[in-house]
Design a protein around this motif. Structure first.
Motif, PDB file in Angstrom:
ATOM      1  N   GLY A  61       7.331   3.570  -1.407  1.00  0.00           N
ATOM      2  CA  GLY A  61       7.072   4.426  -2.558  1.00  0.00           C
ATOM      3  C   GLY A  61       6.873   5.982  -2.133  1.00  0.00           C
ATOM      4  O   GLY A  61       7.467   6.679  -2.833  1.00  0.00           O
TER       5      GLY A  61
ATOM      6  N   TRP B 128      -5.165   0.932   6.743  1.00  0.00           N
ATOM      7  CA  TRP B 128      -4.711   0.697   5.525  1.00  0.00           C
ATOM      8  C   TRP B 128      -5.831  -0.320   4.883  1.00  0.00           C
ATOM      9  O   TRP B 128      -6.014  -0.315   3.743  1.00  0.00           O
ATOM     10  CB  TRP B 128      -3.445  -0.109   5.905  1.00  0.00           C
ATOM     11  CG  TRP B 128      -2.676  -0.973   4.668  1.00  0.00           C
ATOM     12  CD1 TRP B 128      -3.056  -2.303   4.316  1.00  0.00           C
ATOM     13  CD2 TRP B 128      -1.884  -0.237   3.676  1.00  0.00           C
ATOM     14  NE1 TRP B 128      -2.239  -2.422   3.037  1.00  0.00           N
ATOM     15  CE2 TRP B 128      -1.510  -1.261   2.683  1.00  0.00           C
ATOM     16  CE3 TRP B 128      -1.122   1.047   3.382  1.00  0.00           C
ATOM     17  CZ2 TRP B 128      -0.833  -1.108   1.633  1.00  0.00           C
ATOM     18  CZ3 TRP B 128      -0.564   0.911   2.329  1.00  0.00           C
ATOM     19  CH2 TRP B 128      -0.110  -0.077   1.473  1.00  0.00           C
TER      20      TRP B 128
ATOM     21  N   VAL C  64       8.271  -6.930  -7.853  1.00  0.00           N
ATOM     22  CA  VAL C  64       8.909  -6.259  -6.945  1.00  0.00           C
ATOM     23  C   VAL C  64       8.190  -5.600  -5.994  1.00  0.00           C
ATOM     24  O   VAL C  64       7.312  -4.601  -6.539  1.00  0.00           O
ATOM     25  CB  VAL C  64      10.107  -5.295  -7.549  1.00  0.00           C
ATOM     26  CG1 VAL C  64      10.803  -4.597  -6.386  1.00  0.00           C
ATOM     27  CG2 VAL C  64      11.065  -5.839  -8.327  1.00  0.00           C
TER      28      VAL C  64
ATOM     29  N   LYS D 249      -0.935  -6.112  -2.836  1.00  0.00           N
ATOM     30  CA  LYS D 249       0.036  -5.992  -3.810  1.00  0.00           C
ATOM     31  C   LYS D 249      -0.517  -7.175  -4.767  1.00  0.00           C
ATOM     32  O   LYS D 249       0.204  -7.315  -5.929  1.00  0.00           O
ATOM     33  CB  LYS D 249       1.368  -6.257  -3.557  1.00  0.00           C
ATOM     34  CG  LYS D 249       1.953  -4.877  -2.543  1.00  0.00           C
ATOM     35  CD  LYS D 249       1.809  -3.730  -3.480  1.00  0.00           C
ATOM     36  CE  LYS D 249       2.213  -2.589  -2.511  1.00  0.00           C
ATOM     37  NZ  LYS D 249       2.183  -1.209  -3.395  1.00  0.00           N
TER      38      LYS D 249
ATOM     39  N   HIS E 167      14.687  -7.462   1.301  1.00  0.00           N
ATOM     40  CA  HIS E 167      14.751  -6.006   0.723  1.00  0.00           C
ATOM     41  C   HIS E 167      16.201  -6.124  -0.359  1.00  0.00           C
ATOM     42  O   HIS E 167      17.105  -6.529  -0.201  1.00  0.00           O
ATOM     43  CB  HIS E 167      15.275  -5.014   2.065  1.00  0.00           C
ATOM     44  CG  HIS E 167      15.383  -3.734   1.537  1.00  0.00           C
ATOM     45  ND1 HIS E 167      14.380  -2.882   1.499  1.00  0.00           N
ATOM     46  CD2 HIS E 167      16.333  -3.043   1.124  1.00  0.00           C
ATOM     47  CE1 HIS E 167      14.766  -1.578   1.068  1.00  0.00           C
ATOM     48  NE2 HIS E 167      16.133  -1.589   0.807  1.00  0.00           N
TER      49      HIS E 167
ATOM     50  N   ASP F 265      -4.225  -0.147  -5.230  1.00  0.00           N
ATOM     51  CA  ASP F 265      -2.951   0.667  -5.283  1.00  0.00           C
ATOM     52  C   ASP F 265      -3.157   2.104  -5.360  1.00  0.00           C
ATOM     53  O   ASP F 265      -3.888   2.304  -6.481  1.00  0.00           O
ATOM     54  CB  ASP F 265      -2.079   0.042  -6.194  1.00  0.00           C
ATOM     55  CG  ASP F 265      -0.418  -0.192  -5.664  1.00  0.00           C
ATOM     56  OD1 ASP F 265      -0.263   0.889  -4.528  1.00  0.00           O
ATOM     57  OD2 ASP F 265       0.381  -0.880  -5.718  1.00  0.00           O
ATOM     58  N   GLY F 266      -2.628   2.772  -4.688  1.00  0.00           N
ATOM     59  CA  GLY F 266      -3.141   4.412  -4.809  1.00  0.00           C
ATOM     60  C   GLY F 266      -2.533   4.600  -5.944  1.00  0.00           C
ATOM     61  O   GLY F 266      -3.092   5.211  -7.027  1.00  0.00           O
TER      62      GLY F 266
ATOM     63  N   VAL G  64       6.408   1.030  -8.785  1.00  0.00           N
ATOM     64  CA  VAL G  64       7.287  -0.091  -9.336  1.00  0.00           C
ATOM     65  C   VAL G  64       7.107  -0.151 -10.956  1.00  0.00           C
ATOM     66  O   VAL G  64       8.138  -0.145 -11.501  1.00  0.00           O
ATOM     67  CB  VAL G  64       6.863  -1.568  -8.638  1.00  0.00           C
ATOM     68  CG1 VAL G  64       7.636  -2.441  -9.297  1.00  0.00           C
ATOM     69  CG2 VAL G  64       7.175  -1.398  -7.121  1.00  0.00           C
TER      70      VAL G  64
HETATM   71  P1  ADQ Z   1       4.067   1.415  -1.662  1.00  0.00           P
HETATM   72  O1  ADQ Z   1       2.950   0.789  -0.970  1.00  0.00           O
HETATM   73  O2  ADQ Z   1       5.050   1.067  -0.777  1.00  0.00           O
HETATM   74  O3  ADQ Z   1       3.529   2.760  -1.691  1.00  0.00           O
HETATM   75  P2  ADQ Z   1       4.790   1.288  -4.346  1.00  0.00           P
HETATM   76  O4  ADQ Z   1       4.302   2.697  -5.079  1.00  0.00           O
HETATM   77  O5  ADQ Z   1       4.806   0.260  -5.454  1.00  0.00           O
HETATM   78  O6  ADQ Z   1       4.336   0.899  -3.126  1.00  0.00           O
HETATM   79  O7  ADQ Z   1       6.507   1.845  -3.967  1.00  0.00           O
HETATM   80  C1  ADQ Z   1       7.257   0.645  -3.443  1.00  0.00           C
HETATM   81  C2  ADQ Z   1       8.828   1.302  -3.392  1.00  0.00           C
HETATM   82  O8  ADQ Z   1       9.615   0.193  -2.761  1.00  0.00           O
HETATM   83  C3  ADQ Z   1       9.277   1.287  -4.935  1.00  0.00           C
HETATM   84  O9  ADQ Z   1      10.150   2.164  -4.954  1.00  0.00           O
HETATM   85  C4  ADQ Z   1      10.098  -0.100  -5.050  1.00  0.00           C
HETATM   86  O10 ADQ Z   1      11.082   0.153  -5.703  1.00  0.00           O
HETATM   87  C5  ADQ Z   1      10.385  -0.298  -3.507  1.00  0.00           C
HETATM   88  N1  ADQ Z   1      10.553  -1.518  -3.306  1.00  0.00           N
HETATM   89  C6  ADQ Z   1       9.565  -2.508  -3.501  1.00  0.00           C
HETATM   90  N2  ADQ Z   1      10.022  -3.736  -3.145  1.00  0.00           N
HETATM   91  C7  ADQ Z   1      11.210  -3.667  -2.786  1.00  0.00           C
HETATM   92  C8  ADQ Z   1      12.173  -4.657  -2.409  1.00  0.00           C
HETATM   93  N3  ADQ Z   1      11.893  -5.755  -2.159  1.00  0.00           N
HETATM   94  N4  ADQ Z   1      13.463  -4.234  -2.014  1.00  0.00           N
HETATM   95  C9  ADQ Z   1      13.648  -2.981  -2.316  1.00  0.00           C
HETATM   96  N5  ADQ Z   1      12.737  -2.081  -2.784  1.00  0.00           N
HETATM   97  C10 ADQ Z   1      11.466  -2.282  -2.909  1.00  0.00           C
HETATM   98  C11 ADQ Z   1       2.784   3.427  -1.293  1.00  0.00           C
HETATM   99  C12 ADQ Z   1       1.249   3.410  -1.783  1.00  0.00           C
HETATM  100  C13 ADQ Z   1       1.353   3.524  -3.607  1.00  0.00           C
HETATM  101  C14 ADQ Z   1       2.069   4.719  -3.925  1.00  0.00           C
HETATM  102  C15 ADQ Z   1       3.439   5.167  -3.160  1.00  0.00           C
HETATM  103  C16 ADQ Z   1       3.805   6.541  -3.342  1.00  0.00           C
HETATM  104  O11 ADQ Z   1       0.743   2.116  -1.493  1.00  0.00           O
HETATM  105  O12 ADQ Z   1       0.119   3.260  -4.186  1.00  0.00           O
HETATM  106  O13 ADQ Z   1       2.458   4.607  -5.465  1.00  0.00           O
HETATM  107  O14 ADQ Z   1       2.999   5.115  -1.782  1.00  0.00           O
HETATM  108  O15 ADQ Z   1       2.694   7.466  -3.118  1.00  0.00           O
END
Ligand code: ADQ
Length: 757
Positions: A299, A368, A549, A556, A627, A650-651, A655
């Motif tokens: 993210g 975390w 996703v 999650k 991925h 979640d912050g 997604v």
């Molecule tokens: P993450 O915990 O990584 O982020 P999230 O905000 O949902 O969670 O972002 C995940 C990203 O990874 C999205 O862009 C998504 O499309 C991509 N992704 C997830 N699964 C994938 C997969 N299997 N294959 C490819 N891409 C995938 C952290 C914090 C969040 C906060 C973000 C941004 O935990 O709360 O929203 O940072 O600040």
């Protein structure tokens, strides 16, 4: 009786009178010629049997009344003739009006008597005068008398009355029939109108293109044709209003890359921007086919990358790819994105021990779980802490080395670098350090279990601005500082003064980059995405497709999601065979036991559900532990009927926002955990408590059964929120605050210089 009716009946009576007169004329003329008018009395009495004939009188050619029936009034022949000549030959009697008709009766007078010849006289025939005809010439008819016929007019009134009654009845009957038809037609078209008007009120046809055909409109909700011009008119008006509103707001509403760049040029002009994060935006991996570039599932990367492209700075990150060292220059740098070269990526190399202690150990086994409070105990090891401190220092040194001035703008990302702000501040006191904490901040009690809580807070307060996703997280942080540090807190301005430095604690909800119009135009259609996904996974076309996703992370709520799917199939068996849940989960932090056992547990639960509910050709849960590239994720979002986000904490969660951005068809339902920061912005999603399996299963059922119109309404609203609150707004607001802060700092420095002796 009206004049028209009267005239109409007068003509009728005249013709009838003529008929009667004609019928009587022979008898009357014979009797008159013969002078035996008394014989006519019985004839007249018989004629009076016609109910409409009231009386008959017979006049001589000289106007004497020769004979009349009993009811004949006192009326002279001349008076009768005068009346009959009038346009309305009417005579009012005591018993009612009568129509007066006078008809001439012509007769042929008898021939004159021939001279008598005495018997036995024989002589020569008498001479015939030359002028005399040979035989007796026929007599010319002469006026023998006049028949005065009085017709009863009361029948006209009766007839008129009857006609009126009949007409009234007919009109009333017709009126009734027309009223019934009108009500039926109105009822039918009213329904259409009401549905159309409802659709208008819901804004369906205003936000989306008008349905092109009956199949494209939701059942029973096609817009009545007469409403289409109104809808067009409303839509145009709304567009005008929107434009007007935008104009009136100037540049302050729409955030995009240009505006961010403009802001950097005005507020932070000439200032260098340095980003620090653990995860790098591009990873080079060595494969059998050569070196490939991957974008991590993160993210943070998703959010910060567009900002860096806009401001062309330097991004300092851990070089984690197997081919990362092969592609950097002598200063461990390379321009990215590959082929576009918008900014620099500076890679930092970590030893396996360093990575283990700093990244896996302290950051992911300590911080975390500490910040997420997701019922996984944080582990705090002294060695991890030491590694964390050392790596923070190494990154801080790299930032200082990259700085071209004494006051760069440093954007520190996330919980991996809690100590770095104070370390950079020590070397670059004039730097503007903007730290963004991408994960939640717990309450003071929860945070209190960290053995190095003071050091962490101290390190973070080296920041000029400290950003969280929500006000709630800011409040938790300020309360934590209040509990564990001697600092001065100004709640009104949300600032913390510590060690002679002030830190602004502010909320900046992160978001995604809203897709460009051109990119959206090139997306495959929703139908094509659906076709590809169902073909790839061997799914039937007419199913309800739910997707999740995530990274394979216990925060999650993937397990809770699977439990809800299982409950859905138990509670509503009609979904067995028709509901498929596809979970894409990118393996993450697999070096950690907690993550490995979590992934195994998910696989076990998936197998259990599939064992229970699979049928020939049907498998309810598809777990894709890999991925996926952004295009593949987008394709899945577009193919799905719903996206399920059930984070335990979640912050923000990007997604959910990516799913919304993918649905330009305004369809699809978002199920969103109330414990994700995104739930505060995306109120039109179905908000659930993921710990409550029943509630989440009900939400799945509701989403699967949601009418297209409701989906459209919710999605339109979600899209306008995400479009406006995009990642440029997130960065822009932080940079604006940073710019103001820098301005203030410069003015204060100038004042100090002037004040100096
Ligand atoms: P993450 O915990 O990584 O982020 P999230 O905000 O949902 O969670 O972002 C995940 C990203 O990874 C999205 O862009 C998504 O499309 C991509 N992704 C997830 N699964 C994938 C997969 N299997 N294959 C490819 N891409 C995938 C952290 C914090 C969040 C906060 C973000 C941004 O935990 O709360 O929203 O940072 O600040």
């Amino acid at each position: 009786m009206d004049q028209v009716t009267l005239r109409w009946f007068s003509r009728d009576l005249n013709s009838r009178g003529m008929l009667v007169a004609n019928a009587l004329s022979d008898s009357v003329s014979d009797a008159l010629m013969a002078g035996h008018t008394d014989k006519l009395q019985p004839l007249f009495e018989r004629a009076l049997q016609d109910e409409r004939l009231f009386a008959i009188g017979l006049c001589s050619p000289r106007g004497e009344l020769l004979l009349h029936t009993e009811a004949f009034p006192t009326l002279s022949c001349d008076a009768a003739a005068a009346l009959a000549r009038q346009a309305e030959p009417r005579l009012n009697l005591a018993g009612g009006p009568v129509h007066v008709g006078v008809h001439n009766v012509m007769g042929t007078p008898p021939p004159p008597p021939t001279p008598e010849v005495p018997d036995g006289f024989v002589g020569p025939p008498a001479p015939v005068p030359a002028a005399a005809p040979v035989a007796a010439a026929p007599q010319q008819p002469v006026l023998a008398g006049r028949l005065v016929l009085l017709h009863d007019m009361s029948f006209i009134e009766r007839r008129s009355e009857d006609t009126r009654n009949y007409l009234v009845g007919l009109i009333a009957g017709l009126g009734l029939v027309i009223a019934v038809i009108t009500v039926v037609v109105a009822q039918l078209s009213w329904r259409g109108w009401v549905n159309g008007a409802r659709a208008l009120m819901r804004g369906e046809v205003l936000f989306s293109p008008l349905p092109s055909g009956p199949s494209s409109a939701p059942a029973g909700e096609a817009l009545a044709p007469e409403l289409i011009p109104l809808a067009n008119e409303l839509r145009n008006r709304m567009r005008d209003l929107e434009d007007e509103f935008r104009r009136s707001q100037g540049l302050h509403t729409e955030w995009n890359a240009e505006r961010l760049r403009a802001l950097l040029n005005t507020h932070i002009s000439g200032d260098q921007v340095i980003v620090v994060s653990n995860r790098e935006p591009y990873i080079h991996e060595r494969t059998a086919d050569g070196v490939i570039v991957k974008r991590p599932a993160s993210g943070l990367v998703t959010a910060v990358e567009p900002v860096m492209r806009a401001c062309s700075g330097t991004w300092v990150a851990h070089g984690s790819g197997s081919a990362d060292r092969d592609v950097v220059d002598a200063h461990d740098r390379l321009p990215v994105p590959p082929g576009q070269d918008d900014y620099w990526l500076r890679r930092i190399w970590l030893t396996a021990e360093e990575e283990q202690g700093y990244y896996y150990g302290f950051a992911n086994e300590g911080m975390w779980p500490l910040c997420h409070v997701a019922h996984v105990r944080p582990v705090f090891r002294e060695s991890d802490w030491e590694a964390y401190k050392a790596v923070n220092q190494r990154f801080a040194d790299a930032v200082v080395a990259e700085a071209r001035s004494e006051d760069p703008l440093v954007l520190v990302q996330d919980y991996h670098f809690a100590l770095l702000p104070a370390m950079v501040r020590e070397k670059l006191p004039q730097a503007t350090i903007l730290t963004f904490w991408h994960i939640p901040w717990p309450n003071p009690e929860s945070f209190g279990i960290c053995p190095w809580r003071k050091e962490i807070l101290d390190g973070m307060l080296g920041s000029t601005i400290l950003g969280f996703h929500t006000r709630y997280h800011c409040k938790n942080f300020i309360e934590t500082v209040d509990r564990y540090l001697e600092a001065r807190i100004e709640h009104e301005h949300s600032t913390i003064a510590f060690r002679e430095k002030e830190t602004l604690v502010e909320s900046y909800p992160i978001s995604i980059e809203w897709p460009q119009e051109e990119a959206m135009r090139n997306w495959p259609s929703v139908e094509a995405c659906r076709q590809r996904v169902t073909e790839r996974l061997g799914l039937p076309q007419d199913l309800c497709l739910a997707v999740g996703v995530d990274r394979f992370d216990y925060t999650k709520g993937i397990l809770e999601r699977l439990n809800a799917v299982e409950r859905l199939l138990e509670k509503w068996p009609q979904w067995i065979g028709r509901f498929v849940f596809v979970q894409v989960a990118a393996p993450t932090r697999s070096a950690l036991e907690e993550y490995r056992s979590f992934q195994e547990r998910i696989e076990r639960v998936t197998a259990r559900i599939n064992e229970r509910f699979s049928r020939p050709g049907y498998q309810p849960v598809h777990l894709l532990a890999a991925h996926h590239e952004p295009d593949a994720v987008n394709e899945l979002f577009r193919a799905a009927d719903m996206c399920v986000v059930t984070s335990l904490h979640d912050g923000m969660n990007l997604v959910s926002k990516e799913f919304v951005a993918a649905r330009d068809d305004l369809q699809g339902v978002l199920i969103l955990s109330r414990f994700a920061g995104a739930a505060r912005e995306l109120a039109e999603a179905l908000i659930v408590n993921p710990y409550h399996v029943e509630e989440t299963a009900d939400a799945l059922h509701r989403a699967a059964s949601m009418p297209a119109a409701e989906q459209r309404e919710r999605m339109a609203s979600l899209r306008s929120t995400v479009r406006e609150s995009n990642v440029f707004r997130w960065a822009g607001r932080m940079l604006l605050d940073a710019g103001r802060w820098r301005l203030r700092a410069r003015i204060e420095a100038r004042v100090r210089r002037h004040q100096a002796p």
